[in-house]
Design a protein around this motif. Structure first.
Motif, PDB file in Angstrom:
ATOM      1  N   ASN A  99     -29.086 -18.483 -19.344  1.00 13.13           N
ATOM      2  CA  ASN A  99     -28.333 -19.737 -19.330  1.00 13.13           C
ATOM      3  C   ASN A  99     -28.275 -20.286 -17.913  1.00 13.13           C
ATOM      4  N   PHE A 100     -28.538 -21.575 -17.753  1.00 12.84           N
ATOM      5  CA  PHE A 100     -28.556 -22.178 -16.420  1.00 12.84           C
ATOM      6  C   PHE A 100     -27.186 -22.137 -15.750  1.00 12.84           C
ATOM      7  N   ALA A 101     -26.120 -22.357 -16.507  1.00 10.75           N
ATOM      8  CA  ALA A 101     -24.782 -22.363 -15.913  1.00 10.75           C
ATOM      9  C   ALA A 101     -24.449 -21.011 -15.296  1.00 10.75           C
ATOM     10  N   THR A 102     -24.833 -19.919 -15.954  1.00 10.90           N
ATOM     11  CA  THR A 102     -24.575 -18.572 -15.434  1.00 10.90           C
ATOM     12  C   THR A 102     -25.306 -18.353 -14.122  1.00 10.90           C
ATOM     13  N   ASP A 103     -26.562 -18.795 -14.052  1.00  9.87           N
ATOM     14  CA  ASP A 103     -27.335 -18.652 -12.805  1.00  9.87           C
ATOM     15  C   ASP A 103     -26.731 -19.508 -11.689  1.00  9.87           C
ATOM     16  N   ILE A 104     -26.299 -20.717 -12.016  1.00  5.73           N
ATOM     17  CA  ILE A 104     -25.692 -21.589 -11.013  1.00  5.73           C
ATOM     18  C   ILE A 104     -24.408 -20.962 -10.466  1.00  5.73           C
ATOM     19  N   LYS A 105     -23.598 -20.404 -11.362  1.00  7.31           N
ATOM     20  CA  LYS A 105     -22.376 -19.726 -10.922  1.00  7.31           C
ATOM     21  C   LYS A 105     -22.689 -18.578  -9.987  1.00  7.31           C
ATOM     22  N   ARG A 106     -23.727 -17.803 -10.314  1.00  6.72           N
ATOM     23  CA  ARG A 106     -24.096 -16.657  -9.473  1.00  6.72           C
ATOM     24  C   ARG A 106     -24.550 -17.115  -8.103  1.00  6.72           C
ATOM     25  N   VAL A 107     -25.341 -18.162  -8.041  1.00  5.99           N
ATOM     26  CA  VAL A 107     -25.792 -18.685  -6.747  1.00  5.99           C
ATOM     27  C   VAL A 107     -24.591 -19.176  -5.932  1.00  5.99           C
ATOM     28  N   CYS A 108     -23.657 -19.857  -6.577  1.00  8.41           N
ATOM     29  CA  CYS A 108     -22.444 -20.329  -5.887  1.00  8.41           C
ATOM     30  C   CYS A 108     -21.630 -19.163  -5.345  1.00  8.41           C
ATOM     31  N   GLU A 109     -21.532 -18.081  -6.114  1.00 11.30           N
ATOM     32  CA  GLU A 109     -20.794 -16.893  -5.660  1.00 11.30           C
ATOM     33  C   GLU A 109     -21.430 -16.289  -4.421  1.00 11.30           C
ATOM     34  N   LEU A 110     -22.756 -16.215  -4.405  1.00  3.68           N
ATOM     35  CA  LEU A 110     -23.464 -15.658  -3.252  1.00  3.68           C
ATOM     36  C   LEU A 110     -23.282 -16.537  -2.021  1.00  3.68           C
ATOM     37  N   LEU A 111     -23.259 -17.847  -2.214  1.00  2.00           N
ATOM     38  CA  LEU A 111     -23.013 -18.768  -1.103  1.00  2.00           C
ATOM     39  C   LEU A 111     -21.592 -18.599  -0.569  1.00  2.00           C
ATOM     40  N   GLN A 112     -20.623 -18.553  -1.471  1.00  2.00           N
ATOM     41  CA  GLN A 112     -19.224 -18.427  -1.058  1.00  2.00           C
ATOM     42  C   GLN A 112     -18.958 -17.117  -0.329  1.00  2.00           C
ATOM     43  N   ALA A 113     -19.674 -16.069  -0.696  1.00  2.00           N
ATOM     44  CA  ALA A 113     -19.506 -14.779  -0.018  1.00  2.00           C
ATOM     45  C   ALA A 113     -19.903 -14.862   1.446  1.00  2.00           C
ATOM     46  N   ARG A 114     -20.688 -15.885   1.794  1.00  5.56           N
ATOM     47  CA  ARG A 114     -21.111 -16.083   3.185  1.00  5.56           C
ATOM     48  C   ARG A 114     -20.389 -17.261   3.831  1.00  5.56           C
ATOM     49  N   GLY A 115     -19.276 -17.671   3.248  1.00  6.13           N
ATOM     50  CA  GLY A 115     -18.468 -18.733   3.847  1.00  6.13           C
ATOM     51  C   GLY A 115     -19.008 -20.130   3.628  1.00  6.13           C
TER      52      GLY A 115
END
Length: 420
Positions: free
Chosen positions: A354-370
Motif C-alpha cells: 500500500n502506498f500510504a504505508t510506504d509514505i508513512k514509513r518514509v516520513c518516520e525515517l525523515l522525522q527520526a533525523r529531525g
C-alpha cells in the motif's frame, strides 16, 4: 487515515514488476494517450537501437517546452520505457503550467498570519541572498506530516525557465521532486524518493574520495537475478559497471552507478561515461533503478538529444586515457563493500502493498533525523486523469550544480557555510 488535498493516500499497488505502480504500463498508456497532444508531445521515439545494450529506452519530444524539449524513459519492456518517457514529459508540462493559490508577500510578513516554509531550509543559489523583507510569490501547498496547508516559494514549485533577461532567481530551481502517477499517492512517493536520493548523493559527494571508495559494492555478491542479468549484459557488451552504496543517514536504500566503455575491449567507442541513481525502500528496485538510469543516460548521450549537453561535455568525458585510469582505480584501489553489510544497514526498511504505508514509513525515517516537513504542491489538472506533484523536503540538500550552496545538513555535517 493519511490524506492530502482532501484525498486519501490509501491505495494498493496493482503493478510490482521492477517498480511499484497502481496499474500496468499498458493501462497507464491507454490513460495518457489522449493527453500527449494536449501537452505538446509531438513524438515518442524508440532510441534503444542507438546503443548495443538493448535496454528499452524512449525519448518524448516536446518542441515548445519552457525547460528541456526532450524527456527520457527506460523500462524492462518497450511499453514501460514509452510510458516512462511520456510521463516525464507530461509532468514537466505541468511544472511549466502551474496554476493555483498564490500570495505575494515577504517571508517576514507572511509568517505572521500563515504557515510557510522557512526559506533558510530550502536550496538557495550560491550567487543569491534571501531577503526576509523582500516580497516574493508563494504557492499554497500542504504539509504531509502535519496534514495542514503551508505556503512555499513559487520559484521552487514551477519549472518554467523562460524568464525576463534581467530576472535573477533566488532559489535553486529545477525538477527535483517533480513527479507524476496514476494516483496522487504514487506521485508523492516517487517525488519523495527523488528528493531523498539527491540529498544522499550530495552528502556522499561531499564526504570525499576516501569515503566513497569504501562504499563501492562487490557486484558478484549481489543476490538479485535481475540485477545480475543486467550486469552480465553490460559485461558481454564491453561496458564496465561500478555501483556505490550512497545511502544517507535517513536510511532509505540509495545507489549510484557509473558505466564506462571498456578501454581494452574491441567494442570500445568514444562514449562519455554515464551515471544513474536509484532510491527506494526495496533494495533490489533501488539498485536496478540506478543501473537502468545509467544505461538510459548512456543512450541519451549517444543520441545527443538533450538541450543541456554541449560539445565540451563529450570532449571532457571521452578521453580513453582517463577512462583507463578510472577503471584501474576501480579494479585495484577501491574497497569492495559486501552485500551482507548492506543488508544490515537496511534492517529497518521494508515495503508494503500500500502506498500510504510506504509514505508513512518514509516520513518516520525523515522525522527520526529531525526533518519535520514534507511539502507537497498539487499540480494536477482537472481535465487529466493523472496526478502530478512537486515535493519539497526542507533541510535536505539539493543536487550539486555550479550554483549549489550548502543547505542545513551539509552545514551541520561538514561545517560548510556557503558554496561547496
Amino acid at each position: 487515515m493519511l490524506s492530502i488535498f482532501g484525498q486519501s493516500l490509501e491505495v494498493g499497488k496493482g503493478y510490482v514488476d521492477g517498480t511499484h505502480r497502481t496499474c500496468s504500463p499498458e493501462e497507464t498508456y491507454e490513460k495518457i494517450a489522449p493527453v500527449l497532444q494536449q501537452v505538446g508531445i509531438t513524438r515518442l521515439a524508440n532510441v534503444t537501437g542507438l546503443d548495443r545494450l538493448g535496454l528499452p529506452t524512449y525519448v518524448a519530444i516536446r518542441p515548445n517546452s519552457k525547460s528541456l524539449s526532450t524527456a527520457q524513459g527506460k523500462g524492462d519492456t518497450p511499453i514501460a520505457a514509452k510510458v516512462s518517457a511520456a510521463m516525464e514529459a507530461i509532468e514537466s508540462w505541468h511544472g511549466e503550467a502551474v496554476d493555483g493559490p498564490l500570495k505575494y508577500a515577504s517571508y517576514e510578513d507572511l509568517r505572521l498570519t500563515e504557515r510557510c516554509v522557512n526559506p533558510n531550509h530550502l536550496p538557495i543559489r550560491a550567487d543569491a541572498i534571501f531577503e526576509v523583507d523582500k516580497p516574493i510569490l508563494w504557492y499554497q501547498s500542504e504539509d504531509l506530516i502535519m496534514q495542514e496547508p503551508v505556503w512555499a516559494p513559487f520559484e521552487l514549485i514551477h519549472n518554467n525557465f523562460v524568464e525576463p533577461e534581467q530576472y535573477q532567481s533566488c532559489f535553486l530551481k529545477g525538477t527535483n521532486g517533480l513527479a507524476s502517477g496514476n494516483h496522487i499517492a504514487e506521485a508523492i512517493l516517487h517525488g519523495m524518493y527523488e528528493v531523498i536520493e539527491r540529498d544522499a548523493l550530495t552528502m556522499w559527494e561531499l564526504a570525499g574520495e576516501q569515503r566513497q571508495a569504501l562504499d563501492m559494492i562487490e557486484l558478484s555478491q549481489v543476490p538479485y537475478p535481475d540485477v545480475q542479468s543486467l550486469l552480465e549484459r553490460l559485461q558481454a557488451n564491453g561496458v564496465i559497471a561500478a555501483l556505490w552504496h550512497v545511502t544517507s543517514d535517513i536510511g532509505i536504500p540509495t545507489f549510484t552507478c557509473q558505466l564506462i566503455d571498456d578501454p581494452g575491449s574491441a567494442l570500445n567507442r568514444a562514449v562519455p561515461s554515464a551515471s544513474g541513481h536509484g532510491c527506494h525502500l526495496d533494495i533490489e528496485i533501488a539498485m536496478k533503478r540506478a543501473i537502468n538510469e545509467a544505461i538510459q543516460s548512456r543512450v541519451t548521450l549517444i543520441s545527443g538529444s538533450r538541450d543541456d549537453m554541449f560539445p565540451v561535455d563529450y570532449e571532457a568525458h571521452s578521453d580513453i586515457q582517463q577512462q583507463q585510469r578510472t577503471v584501474k582505480r576501480w579494479r585495484e584501489n577501491a574497497h569492495k563493500l559486501s552485500f551482507e553489510k548492506i543488508q544490515v544497514i537496511f534492517k529497518d526498511t521494508s515495503v508494503s502493498d500500500n502506498f500510504a504505508t510506504d509514505i508513512k514509513r518514509v516520513c518516520e525515517l525523515l522525522q527520526a533525523r529531525g526533518i519535520d516537513q514534507v511539502v507537497v504542491a498539487n499540480l494536477s489538472k482537472a481535465q487529466f486523469d493523472l496526478a502530478v506533484v512537486k515535493v519539497l523536503i526542507p533541510k535536505l540538500e539539493p543536487i550539486r550544480t555550479g550554483l549549489y550552496r550548502a543547505n542545513t545538513r551539509a552545514k551541520l555535517k561538514f561545517g560548510l557555510g556557503g558554496d561547496a
